[in-house]
Each structure stands twice: as C-alpha cells, then as structure tokens.
Motif scaffolding. Structure first.
Motif, PDB file in Angstrom:
ATOM      1  N   ALA A 119      -0.487  -1.753   2.175  1.00 35.36           N
ATOM      2  CA  ALA A 119       0.796  -1.881   2.866  1.00 35.36           C
ATOM      3  C   ALA A 119       1.538  -3.111   2.351  1.00 35.36           C
ATOM      4  CB  ALA A 119       0.570  -1.967   4.371  1.00 35.36           C
ATOM      5  N   ALA A 120       0.778  -4.183   2.061  1.00 38.05           N
ATOM      6  CA  ALA A 120       1.409  -5.416   1.589  1.00 38.05           C
ATOM      7  C   ALA A 120       2.096  -5.197   0.242  1.00 38.05           C
ATOM      8  CB  ALA A 120       0.357  -6.525   1.476  1.00 38.05           C
ATOM      9  N   ASP A 121       1.431  -4.462  -0.670  1.00 37.16           N
ATOM     10  CA  ASP A 121       2.026  -4.197  -1.986  1.00 37.16           C
ATOM     11  C   ASP A 121       3.264  -3.314  -1.851  1.00 37.16           C
ATOM     12  OD1 ASP A 121       0.170  -5.718  -3.195  1.00 37.16           O
ATOM     13  OD2 ASP A 121      -1.055  -4.058  -3.956  1.00 37.16           O
ATOM     14  N   LEU A 122       3.174  -2.315  -0.973  1.00 37.43           N
ATOM     15  CA  LEU A 122       4.321  -1.425  -0.769  1.00 37.43           C
ATOM     16  C   LEU A 122       5.511  -2.222  -0.230  1.00 37.43           C
ATOM     17  CD1 LEU A 122       2.387   1.559   0.826  1.00 37.43           C
ATOM     18  CD2 LEU A 122       3.754   1.708  -1.267  1.00 37.43           C
ATOM     19  N   ALA A 123       5.233  -3.088   0.740  1.00 32.95           N
ATOM     20  CA  ALA A 123       6.299  -3.887   1.346  1.00 32.95           C
ATOM     21  C   ALA A 123       6.894  -4.842   0.318  1.00 32.95           C
ATOM     22  CB  ALA A 123       5.758  -4.651   2.553  1.00 32.95           C
ATOM     23  N   GLY A 124       6.024  -5.481  -0.466  1.00 35.22           N
ATOM     24  CA  GLY A 124       6.491  -6.420  -1.485  1.00 35.22           C
ATOM     25  C   GLY A 124       7.323  -5.711  -2.544  1.00 35.22           C
ATOM     26  N   GLY A 125       6.865  -4.526  -2.941  1.00 33.10           N
ATOM     27  CA  GLY A 125       7.592  -3.748  -3.942  1.00 33.10           C
ATOM     28  C   GLY A 125       8.968  -3.344  -3.449  1.00 33.10           C
ATOM     29  N   LEU A 126       9.029  -3.000  -2.174  1.00 29.79           N
ATOM     30  CA  LEU A 126      10.298  -2.605  -1.569  1.00 29.79           C
ATOM     31  C   LEU A 126      11.286  -3.771  -1.590  1.00 29.79           C
ATOM     32  CD1 LEU A 126      11.137  -0.001  -0.189  1.00 29.79           C
ATOM     33  CD2 LEU A 126      10.442  -0.979   1.999  1.00 29.79           C
ATOM     34  N   LYS A 127      10.788  -4.941  -1.210  1.00 30.76           N
ATOM     35  CA  LYS A 127      11.648  -6.121  -1.183  1.00 30.76           C
ATOM     36  C   LYS A 127      12.182  -6.430  -2.583  1.00 30.76           C
ATOM     37  CE  LYS A 127      10.110  -9.786   0.940  1.00 30.76           C
ATOM     38  NZ  LYS A 127      11.272 -10.237   1.730  1.00 30.76           N
ATOM     39  N   ARG A 128      11.295  -6.338  -3.583  1.00 28.78           N
ATOM     40  CA  ARG A 128      11.719  -6.628  -4.957  1.00 28.78           C
ATOM     41  C   ARG A 128      12.787  -5.658  -5.417  1.00 28.78           C
ATOM     42  NH1 ARG A 128       6.550  -8.015  -5.760  1.00 28.78           N
ATOM     43  NH2 ARG A 128       5.929  -5.922  -6.382  1.00 28.78           N
ATOM     44  N   ARG A 129      12.571  -4.364  -5.139  1.00 26.28           N
ATOM     45  CA  ARG A 129      13.548  -3.362  -5.588  1.00 26.28           C
ATOM     46  C   ARG A 129      14.916  -3.575  -4.944  1.00 26.28           C
ATOM     47  NH1 ARG A 129      12.638   2.994  -5.892  1.00 26.28           N
ATOM     48  NH2 ARG A 129      14.836   2.843  -6.454  1.00 26.28           N
ATOM     49  N   VAL A 130      14.907  -3.859  -3.650  1.00 24.76           N
ATOM     50  CA  VAL A 130      16.187  -4.052  -2.946  1.00 24.76           C
ATOM     51  C   VAL A 130      16.902  -5.271  -3.525  1.00 24.76           C
ATOM     52  CG1 VAL A 130      17.250  -4.592  -0.715  1.00 24.76           C
ATOM     53  CG2 VAL A 130      15.420  -2.878  -0.853  1.00 24.76           C
ATOM     54  N   LYS A 131      16.153  -6.325  -3.794  1.00 22.04           N
ATOM     55  CA  LYS A 131      16.744  -7.541  -4.364  1.00 22.04           C
ATOM     56  C   LYS A 131      17.319  -7.255  -5.757  1.00 22.04           C
ATOM     57  CE  LYS A 131      17.716 -11.832  -4.602  1.00 22.04           C
ATOM     58  NZ  LYS A 131      18.774 -12.364  -3.768  1.00 22.04           N
ATOM     59  N   GLN A 132      16.519  -6.534  -6.557  1.00 20.65           N
ATOM     60  CA  GLN A 132      16.941  -6.244  -7.932  1.00 20.65           C
ATOM     61  C   GLN A 132      18.148  -5.314  -7.981  1.00 20.65           C
ATOM     62  OE1 GLN A 132      13.674  -4.552 -10.134  1.00 20.65           O
ATOM     63  NE2 GLN A 132      12.979  -6.596 -10.720  1.00 20.65           N
ATOM     64  N   GLU A 133      18.089  -4.241  -7.196  1.00 20.14           N
ATOM     65  CA  GLU A 133      19.119  -3.207  -7.311  1.00 20.14           C
ATOM     66  C   GLU A 133      20.361  -3.496  -6.477  1.00 20.14           C
ATOM     67  OE1 GLU A 133      17.458   0.763  -6.872  1.00 20.14           O
ATOM     68  OE2 GLU A 133      15.652   0.118  -7.931  1.00 20.14           O
ATOM     69  N   LEU A 134      20.188  -4.182  -5.348  1.00 24.74           N
ATOM     70  CA  LEU A 134      21.342  -4.416  -4.478  1.00 24.74           C
ATOM     71  C   LEU A 134      21.728  -5.887  -4.386  1.00 24.74           C
ATOM     72  CD1 LEU A 134      20.432  -1.979  -1.543  1.00 24.74           C
ATOM     73  CD2 LEU A 134      21.823  -1.501  -3.553  1.00 24.74           C
ATOM     74  N   GLY A 135      20.832  -6.775  -4.833  1.00 24.07           N
ATOM     75  CA  GLY A 135      21.133  -8.210  -4.769  1.00 24.07           C
ATOM     76  C   GLY A 135      21.043  -8.777  -3.363  1.00 24.07           C
ATOM     77  N   LEU A 136      20.328  -8.100  -2.482  1.00 22.37           N
ATOM     78  CA  LEU A 136      20.237  -8.543  -1.085  1.00 22.37           C
ATOM     79  C   LEU A 136      18.775  -8.655  -0.659  1.00 22.37           C
ATOM     80  CD1 LEU A 136      22.969  -6.151   0.337  1.00 22.37           C
ATOM     81  CD2 LEU A 136      23.159  -8.647   0.215  1.00 22.37           C
ATOM     82  N   THR A 137      18.522  -9.468   0.360  1.00 21.94           N
ATOM     83  CA  THR A 137      17.142  -9.590   0.836  1.00 21.94           C
ATOM     84  C   THR A 137      16.941  -8.814   2.139  1.00 21.94           C
ATOM     85  OG1 THR A 137      17.574 -11.617   2.092  1.00 21.94           O
ATOM     86  CG2 THR A 137      16.841 -11.893  -0.182  1.00 21.94           C
ATOM     87  N   ILE A 138      15.757  -8.221   2.221  1.00 22.02           N
ATOM     88  CA  ILE A 138      15.341  -7.594   3.472  1.00 22.02           C
ATOM     89  C   ILE A 138      14.077  -8.302   3.947  1.00 22.02           C
ATOM     90  CG2 ILE A 138      16.302  -5.278   3.110  1.00 22.02           C
ATOM     91  CD1 ILE A 138      13.555  -4.359   2.097  1.00 22.02           C
TER      92      ILE A 138
END
Ligand code: DCP
Ligand code: MG
Ligand code: MG
Length: 357
Positions: A119-138
């Motif tokens: 779950a930690a890797d999935l959550a971390g991956g999600l955060k990275r993708r959102v930051k990379q693709e949208l430039g925003l943090t979740i």
C-alpha cells in the motif's frame, strides 16, 4: 480484508492558483470572494494557514489576521478540469475509485496489494505521478477501511503519506481527538467532552447505553468507527444511480409558496451533491408523502442533462404544481436527479482505457 487509499489535494483551489501564477507561489493566498462583498475563504494556501487563515472564514477576518494576504476569485472550470485529470490518474491504478468531492477520492487497491504491491508503494507512486503530471501535491492515507484511510490522509498534510498497517488501526486511532472521526461535528464533540470523552480511544471505551441515549443510532455508529469497524465498500460513480435530498415537514402544508421554497432548497442541496461528484442527470424526480402517509413519486426526463440548482428547481416545481390543490397537504417532500448514463464521464474514460491495459 480490503486495502483502501484516500487521496486529497493540499490546499486545492489555492494550489491550482499558485501553479498557474508563479507570482503567487510561496505567498499567503486565499481563494474566495472579495471582503467588500462579504466574501468567504474557500481555500487558503499553507503559507496563509500559518497566520490562522482557514476555509469558511470571512475574507475580511482573513485580511485582518494576515494583512499581506493575496486574494483571487475561484475559477471552478479550471478546478473541474484538474479534478478530471486526477481522477483519471487514480483510475489508472484501479477502476474502483469513489470521488468524494472535486479534490478527493477513495481508491480500493485490494487487488494490487493481493498481487504483491505494498500500500505504501502504491500511495507513493500515486503522489509522484500527480506531482509529475499535474504539478500539484496530494496527501494520501492507506488503511483497511475508508474512515482509517481518510483520517490517515489528513494527518501529515501537506504532502503527507500515512500508512496504517492492518491490525494497528485501533491503536492508530486511540490517541487522536474524537473530532477527527467523520460524523463527529463540533456539537457532538462538545457533548462527548462533557462526558470525559476527548480521544477516539475514550470513545472506543465509551458506555454504550449513554451513547445510545445521547446520540441515538449515531452513537453506536461513531463508537463502531472508533473501534475501527467500518466495512463500507468503495462505490464508483457507476454504482451511483441517483442523488436526492428530502425533508419531513414539522407541520404538514399545502401552501404552494412554502412548497416552492422547499423544493428550491432541496434542489440546491441536490445540485451541490452533483457538483461535488461532477455528475449531471436528465431525470428529475419529486417524492411526496401526503398527510395520510400515502407516498408517491412523479418524474420527468429532460432532453439534456442538467446540474444547476435553478434547472432542477424549475423541473421539480413544475411537478409540484401539478400535485398541489385544495385540501391536499404534504408531510414529506424529496427531490432527486438520476439518469446519469453516458453523460457520466467516468464510464467512457474507463472504457477508453481498457484496450490499453
Ligand atoms: N472548499 C470550499 N469551502 C469550504 C471548504 C472547501 O469552497 N468551506 C473548496 C476549496 C478547497 C476544496 O473545496 O480547495 C477542497 O476542500 P478541502 O477541504 O480538501 O481543502 P483544501 O484542499 O483547500 O485544503 P487541505 O485539503 O489541504 O486541508
Ligand atoms: Mg484538499
Ligand atoms: Mg477535500
């Protein structure tokens, strides 16, 4: 056992404004109406929160406590676009996404965890993708239930990642203030406090009889959440068949003007719910209960999908007008919208993605 992530943008409206306008970055910023027109803060950047600026605060108060505050008006279309993009990223991880508002959603990642991903890797991956693709943090929380994941996502905001390992949820919840639990508002919190219940742990050990007596069924419900008992599944938009709001009247009425007012108020509740979920529907339904408890519905299907409060109210009031008449009084009125069908964007999005999977 389920594995659920809850993801929520940090300072959503404010963060989008700072992304689009570099001059606003790193500065205390509030998105919302002008102080001259009694505007309210919708979203405050974390820089502004240091001064105590918060959502729902009058803008005038916000300027009083933070004179160097920058203010911009909300741009809902832009936020809706960002919301659609983030939900697509979420749906890339799992089709089981339940948006709660434009800026947050639950994701059921049980299958991926069963397949060996943490779950930690999935959550971390999600955060990275959102930051990379949208430039925003979740901020993301992970846990075996919705309420634990939601509480976890809020814990280390902004840019937080909190994983509650299976079996540790009761211990995780215990020290937190009882108001952290969804469903425990300021009034309930005050009342619990007067009974010595300050933390979720206190509530978990709370006296069943007193809770039931004081809060009715909600008492049992919040205690079960405190004990980390929450087996609500993640529900996708496709499971949402209709959105409605209803009210039982204190006194039965047949007065057309009072009924119009009520229908308009219910329509605006429904409209807000639709907006939060980014849904539009074609069918407007009116639910009525007469003084003798006879209950029936009337509905109309429109040529186009609608979402606004006015559009819903016009259709619902037309249905209402056809039912009012001498000697007829109502004890319950409900307004609902359904018929999301193909207009629900999540469906085509999902289908479009399937061939590539
Ligand atoms: N919102 C609003 N009025 C409120 C609360 C929220 O208009 N009283 C809007 C603006 C927020 C968005 O909804 O940006 C998301 O709400 P959140 O509660 O998630 O708050 P933020 O994303 O702004 O901050 P954070 O989640 O970091 O606490
Ligand atoms: Mg948020
Ligand atoms: Mg939110």
């Amino acid at each position: 056992m389920r594995h659920i992530l809850h993801a929520d943008f940090d300072a959503f409206y404010a963060a989008v404004e700072q992304l689009d306008n570099p001059e606003l970055r790193g500065k205390p910023l509030a998105v919302g109406g002008s102080p001259d027109s009694r505007g309210v803060v919708a979203s405050a950047s974390y820089e502004a929160r240091k001064y105590g600026v918060r959502s729902a605060m009058p803008m005038r108060t916000a300027f009083n406590i933070c004179p160097q505050l920058q203010r911009v008006s909300a741009r809902f279309d832009r936020y809706r676009d960002v919301s659609r993009s983030v939900m697509e990223i979420f749906r890339d991880i799992t089709p089981l996404v339940e948006p709660l508002s434009l800026d947050e959603a639950y994701l059921d990642v049980t299958d991926s965890v069963a397949g060996g991903q943490s779950a930690a890797d999935l959550a971390g991956g999600l955060k990275r993708r959102v930051k990379q693709e949208l430039g925003l943090t979740i901020s993301v929380g992970a846990g075996v239930s919705k309420s634990v994941a939601k509480i976890a996502s809020d814990l280390e905001k902004p840019d937080g990642l909190t994983v509650v390992p299976p079996g540790e949820e009761v211990a995780f919840l215990a020290p937190l203030p009882v108001g952290t639990l969804p469903g425990v508002g300021p009034k309930t919190q005050e009342s619990l406090k007067s009974h010595g219940i300050l933390t979720i742990g206190d509530l978990a050990n709370g006296d069943d009889e007193w809770l039931l007596d004081r809060f009715g069924r909600n008492g049992a419900y919040i205690k079960s959440l405190a004990l980390a008992k929450d087996d609500r599944p993640v529900q996708t938009h496709r499971d949402t068949k209709s959105i409605s709001s209803e009210t039982t009247l204190v006194l039965d009425t047949g007065d057309p003007e009072a009924l119009h007012e009520l229908v308009s108020r219910l329509s605006s509740d429904v409209s807000r719910s639709l907006e939060r979920r980014d849904l539009q529907g074609r069918t407007v339904k009116l639910k009525l209960r007469l003084s003798d408890f006879t209950t029936f519905t009337r509905q109309v299907t429109l040529p186009d999908v609608i979402q606004s409060s006015d559009q819903i109210a016009v259709a619902a009031n037309r249905l209402m007008d056809a039912e009012t008449g001498p000697g007829r009084s109502f004890r319950l009125v409900g307004v609902g919208v359904s018929g999301f069908g193909a207009q629900n964007h999540s469906l085509p999005t999902l289908q479009a993605r399937l061939p590539g999977i």
